[in-house]
Design an enzyme around this catalytic site. Structure first.
Site, PDB file in Angstrom:
ATOM      1  CG  ASN A   4     -78.886  -0.407 -13.597  1.00 48.83           C
ATOM      2  OD1 ASN A   4     -78.234  -1.438 -13.681  1.00 48.83           O
ATOM      3  ND2 ASN A   4     -78.767   0.601 -14.447  1.00 48.83           N
ATOM      4  CG  ASP A  51     -62.983 -17.217  15.679  1.00 52.85           C
ATOM      5  OD1 ASP A  51     -62.187 -16.306  15.379  1.00 52.85           O
ATOM      6  OD2 ASP A  51     -63.004 -18.324  15.109  1.00 52.85           O
ATOM      7  CG  ASP A  72     -56.943 -18.954  13.747  1.00 58.56           C
ATOM      8  OD1 ASP A  72     -56.875 -17.966  14.507  1.00 58.56           O
ATOM      9  OD2 ASP A  72     -57.557 -18.936  12.663  1.00 58.56           O
ATOM     10  CE  LYS A 104     -58.784 -21.646  11.249  1.00 57.95           C
ATOM     11  NZ  LYS A 104     -59.867 -20.662  11.427  1.00 57.95           N
ATOM     12  NE  ARG A 120     -60.626 -20.534   6.893  1.00 64.34           N
ATOM     13  CZ  ARG A 120     -61.794 -20.928   7.372  1.00 64.34           C
ATOM     14  NH1 ARG A 120     -62.527 -21.798   6.696  1.00 64.34           N
ATOM     15  NH2 ARG A 120     -62.245 -20.480   8.525  1.00 64.34           N
ATOM     16  CG  ASN A 170     -81.486  -1.827 -15.964  1.00 65.16           C
ATOM     17  OD1 ASN A 170     -81.807  -1.665 -14.794  1.00 65.16           O
ATOM     18  ND2 ASN A 170     -80.758  -0.940 -16.630  1.00 65.16           N
TER      19      ASN A 170
HETATM   20  C1  R5P Z   1     -60.633 -17.411  11.109  1.00 68.29           C
HETATM   21  O1  R5P Z   1     -59.923 -17.130  10.231  1.00 68.29           O
HETATM   22  C2  R5P Z   1     -61.689 -16.549  11.723  1.00 68.29           C
HETATM   23  O2  R5P Z   1     -61.222 -15.983  12.890  1.00 68.29           O
HETATM   24  C3  R5P Z   1     -62.932 -17.349  11.968  1.00 68.29           C
HETATM   25  O3  R5P Z   1     -62.559 -18.456  12.731  1.00 68.29           O
HETATM   26  C4  R5P Z   1     -63.528 -17.773  10.683  1.00 68.29           C
HETATM   27  O4  R5P Z   1     -63.812 -16.641   9.939  1.00 68.29           O
HETATM   28  C5  R5P Z   1     -64.792 -18.577  10.892  1.00 68.29           C
HETATM   29  O5  R5P Z   1     -65.196 -19.100   9.672  1.00 68.29           O
HETATM   30  P1  R5P Z   1     -65.948 -20.510   9.606  1.00 68.29           P
HETATM   31  O6  R5P Z   1     -67.080 -20.419  10.600  1.00 68.29           O
HETATM   32  O7  R5P Z   1     -66.430 -20.622   8.185  1.00 68.29           O
HETATM   33  O8  R5P Z   1     -64.945 -21.554   9.947  1.00 68.29           O
END
Ligand code: R5P
Length: 313
Positions: free
Chosen positions: A40, A220, A171, A194, A196, A38
């Site tokens: 699990n 990053d 960012d 930056k 998103r 199932n």
């Molecule tokens: C930003 O918010 C984080 O520090 C990374 O830049 C982010 O997680 C990277 O995600 P992606 O590669 O999808 O842009």
């Protein structure tokens, strides 16, 4: 009462778990995981852990929900088997990205998972480079928060001429993290504005700091879709940088990240092995540094009650 140390691995990164055990000089302890018809999950600990100090290694990688569930069930099984203390070792805590209420009627899932880990039986957590330092506070138990920054910095310090280098934060949120990187490398720093737009799409504007004619080292916490990095590379190209290098702790590498990064003008991308990279996602620009020695030392220090912070002094 025994003071034995045992290390178990979930299914997300057994290679890292094995390397950590080799470094400590103990065998990886045995558990068996299977699925009922199932769907699990079923986990059985295959050796005694009674009164022992137990560590379970599991990164929250794809399939994230399955790996979380496997970790929860393993923690619960260890507690039921009378382990004296259980540490959830989570090299990559993916839900750290759900760390704030930035839209109506959403869950701060990073906190929810932290609560569930406690409920499942974790007494403490050992993790690395959380998306935001404040996520540490989501856990109502001790957390040791390691960083890959010194290891990645050492690589660049040993291979590049840093006199013409600048560290770049993708960012404002990553400025503090990149600042630690720049401080360690003794370079200047730049920050990019930056926004998103979606999970995989970001827009960048102003570059704050001088990058023209310099070698840029972008730092990053993770590379997920690669959208942030590829956009950062274009922004830096327009701003007239010389070569571009990347350091990032967690190589999540989803979607078209590999193809897009390989096709970009980046010279070298340095990542860690907190996330397992399958062979089909490896490419020549990508170099993986092992975090096993750091995790092994941290586990041994937690076991013997020594300072973990001292590892970074
Ligand atoms: C930003 O918010 C984080 O520090 C990374 O830049 C982010 O997680 C990277 O995600 P992606 O590669 O999808 O842009």
């Amino acid at each position: 009462m025994t003071n034995e140390l045992k290390v178990f691995s979930g299914g997300s990164n057994p290679a890292l778990a094995q390397e950590i055990c080799d470094d400590i000089g103990i065998p990886l302890s045995r558990l068996a995981t299977s699925r009922f018809s199932n769907d699990n999950l079923f986990v059985q600990i295959k050796e005694s852990v009674r009164e022992m100090d137990v560590f379970v290694i599991q990164s929250l990688t794809r399939p994230v929900s399955d790996h979380i569930m496997e970790l929860m069930i393993t923690l619960d099984a260890l507690r039921s088997a009378s382990a004296r203390r259980i540490t959830a070792v989570i090299p990559y805590y993916s839900y750290a990205r759900s760390d704030k209420k930035d839209a109506p009627r959403i869950s701060i899932a990073g906190r929810l998972i932290a609560d569930l880990l406690k409920t499942a039986g974790a007494d403490r957590v050992l993790t690395m480079d959380l998306h935001a330092d404040s996520v540490h506070g989501f856990f109502s138990m001790p957390v040791d928060h390691l960083t890959a920054v010194p290891t990645i910095c050492d690589h660049f310090a040993n291979t590049l001429n840093l006199s013409r280098a600048v560290v770049v934060a993708t960012d404002a949120g990553g400025a503090k993290r990149a600042g630690r990187f720049a401080k360690r490398l003794n370079t200047s720093m730049a920050i990019i504005d930056k926004r998103r737009i979606s999970d995989s799409d970001v827009k960048q504007g102003l570059v704050v700091g001088n990058v023209k004619g310099l070698d840029a080292i972008i730092f990053d916490d993770e590379i997920s879709t690669g959208g942030t990095l590829v956009t950062t590379v274009h922004t830096l190209e327009k701003a007239g940088v010389n070569k571009i290098y990347v350091g990032a702790t967690h190589p999540v590498l989803c979607g078209d990240a590999v193809q897009n990064l390989d096709a970009s003008s980046v010279t070298e991308i340095i990542v860690s092995n907190t996330v397992h990279i399958p062979e089909e996602k490896q490419f020549s620009k990508l170099k993986v540094l092992s975090m096993a020695p750091l995790f092994s030392q941290a586990i041994q220090r937690i076991h013997t009650g020594e300072s973990v912070g001292a590892l970074f002094k």
